[in-house]
Design a protein around this motif. Structure first.
Motif, PDB file in Angstrom:
ATOM      1  N   TYR A   1       6.937  87.591  37.860  1.00 58.77           N
ATOM      2  CA  TYR A   1       8.353  87.379  38.170  1.00 58.77           C
ATOM      3  C   TYR A   1       8.469  86.488  39.401  1.00 58.77           C
ATOM      4  O   TYR A   1       7.701  86.636  40.365  1.00 58.77           O
ATOM      5  CB  TYR A   1       9.054  88.700  38.500  1.00 58.77           C
ATOM      6  N   VAL A   2       9.434  85.587  39.390  1.00 58.17           N
ATOM      7  CA  VAL A   2       9.890  84.944  40.612  1.00 58.17           C
ATOM      8  C   VAL A   2      11.351  85.335  40.761  1.00 58.17           C
ATOM      9  O   VAL A   2      12.160  85.151  39.835  1.00 58.17           O
ATOM     10  CB  VAL A   2       9.681  83.407  40.600  1.00 58.17           C
ATOM     11  N   ILE A   3      11.673  85.933  41.904  1.00 61.69           N
ATOM     12  CA  ILE A   3      13.027  86.430  42.155  1.00 61.69           C
ATOM     13  C   ILE A   3      13.636  85.632  43.295  1.00 61.69           C
ATOM     14  O   ILE A   3      13.096  85.591  44.409  1.00 61.69           O
ATOM     15  CB  ILE A   3      13.019  87.926  42.501  1.00 61.69           C
ATOM     16  N   PHE A   4      14.754  84.987  43.023  1.00 56.36           N
ATOM     17  CA  PHE A   4      15.490  84.233  44.036  1.00 56.36           C
ATOM     18  C   PHE A   4      16.568  85.145  44.631  1.00 56.36           C
ATOM     19  O   PHE A   4      17.481  85.573  43.924  1.00 56.36           O
ATOM     20  CB  PHE A   4      16.096  82.982  43.426  1.00 56.36           C
TER      21      PHE A   4
ATOM     22  N   GLU B   1       6.921  87.149  43.115  1.00 57.62           N
ATOM     23  CA  GLU B   1       7.110  86.243  44.238  1.00 57.62           C
ATOM     24  C   GLU B   1       8.607  86.171  44.543  1.00 57.62           C
ATOM     25  O   GLU B   1       9.441  86.117  43.639  1.00 57.62           O
ATOM     26  CB  GLU B   1       6.568  84.854  43.919  1.00 57.62           C
ATOM     27  N   VAL B   2       8.948  86.203  45.833  1.00 58.42           N
ATOM     28  CA  VAL B   2      10.344  86.253  46.271  1.00 58.42           C
ATOM     29  C   VAL B   2      10.673  84.988  47.056  1.00 58.42           C
ATOM     30  O   VAL B   2       9.900  84.565  47.924  1.00 58.42           O
ATOM     31  CB  VAL B   2      10.598  87.495  47.159  1.00 58.42           C
TER      32      VAL B   2
ATOM     33  N   SER C   1      -3.924  82.890  46.529  1.00 56.33           N
ATOM     34  CA  SER C   1      -2.575  83.136  47.029  1.00 56.33           C
ATOM     35  C   SER C   1      -2.391  84.591  47.402  1.00 56.33           C
ATOM     36  O   SER C   1      -3.193  85.454  47.038  1.00 56.33           O
ATOM     37  CB  SER C   1      -1.531  82.747  45.980  1.00 56.33           C
ATOM     38  N   ARG C   2      -1.312  84.839  48.108  1.00 62.27           N
ATOM     39  CA  ARG C   2      -0.816  86.195  48.316  1.00 62.27           C
ATOM     40  C   ARG C   2       0.591  86.235  47.768  1.00 62.27           C
ATOM     41  O   ARG C   2       1.476  85.556  48.281  1.00 62.27           O
ATOM     42  CB  ARG C   2      -0.808  86.571  49.802  1.00 62.27           C
ATOM     43  N   PHE C   3       0.776  86.994  46.713  1.00 64.28           N
ATOM     44  CA  PHE C   3       2.121  87.166  46.193  1.00 64.28           C
ATOM     45  C   PHE C   3       2.832  88.252  46.990  1.00 64.28           C
ATOM     46  O   PHE C   3       2.205  89.131  47.586  1.00 64.28           O
ATOM     47  CB  PHE C   3       2.088  87.527  44.709  1.00 64.28           C
TER      48      PHE C   3
END
Length: 226
Positions: free
Chosen positions: A167-170, A127-128, A111-113
């Motif tokens: 982190y996953v940021i929404f 990841e956004v 993957s590419r974060f």
């Protein structure tokens, strides 16, 4: 994030995911849609929109669709802007203090974060995800099934197992919302995976944005239901 050459227009129709028919300055034009999501709840005939105008002989269309009004609420629907918004915010110290490295589009296994960040000895993958779906103050992701999104969550979990922070940021591309949650009805696997990776240590955050006709920036954190 500030846009140049923004103009008001009226939405007419969306023949496919990539283009829209619009009315601008009394003329009918074709506009590029910078969001492949459905956006059906606000891209309705007659909706007031804002487009970015370009003067380029290499483009197929003269305009990009940037935002649209849903009643009195202006929603930015540019899926390409969320990473820029987060990078600006990170550089301003919005999430971490004393960042020594911000590396966009960082490769990790298959993957590419969106970002790799270093803060002292901390090594962090981020990841956004952009969010435009809202119902009665509740914002949700995704608005269409996303196997790619599930894959990203699983690989963030692997980051945790290998000693990184994750982190996953929404990024909620509007303001004045109440809470964020995964859209289980649309994609149950994504919702279930988000819950699991959160339990394993992946940080799940959501932030609403201050959106104007020619700008967007992170405003404040929003509660998350996981």
């Amino acid at each position: 994030m500030i846009y140049n050459n923004i103009k008001p227009a009226k939405f007419i129709s969306r023949p496919n995911r990539f283009i829209a028919n619009i009315e601008i300055d009394g003329n009918h034009e074709i506009c590029h849609v910078k969001n492949t999501g459905r956006c059906r709840e606000f891209l309705i005939e007659g909706a007031k929109i804002f487009v970015q105008e370009f003067d380029s002989s290499t483009r197929k269309t003269k305009y990009d669709l940037i935002s649209a009004y849903k009643k009195e609420q202006l929603i930015n629907m540019d899926s390409q802007v969320t990473n820029k918004v987060i990078q600006e915010w990170l550089q301003e110290g919005g999430l971490f203090q004393n960042i020594s490295l911000i590396k966009p589009e960082s490769k990790y296994k298959n993957s590419r974060f969106d970002f790799y960040v270093e803060v002292g000895k901390r090594k962090i993958y981020i990841e956004v995800k952009g969010v435009t779906l809202e119902e009665d103050g509740v914002v949700m992701f995704p608005d269409a099934p996303t196997e790619r999104g599930v894959k990203h969550l699983r690989e963030l979990e692997e980051c945790i197992e290998e000693g990184f922070e994750a982190y996953v940021i929404f990024v909620i591309q509007m303001s004045d919302v109440k809470v964020f949650k995964a859209n289980e009805e649309m994609h149950k696997a994504f919702a279930e995976t988000l819950t699991r990776v959160h339990e394993k240590g992946v940080n799940v955050l959501a932030y609403e944005c201050l959106v104007t006709e020619d700008s967007i920036r992170i405003s404040k954190q929003v509660p998350v239901i996981v």
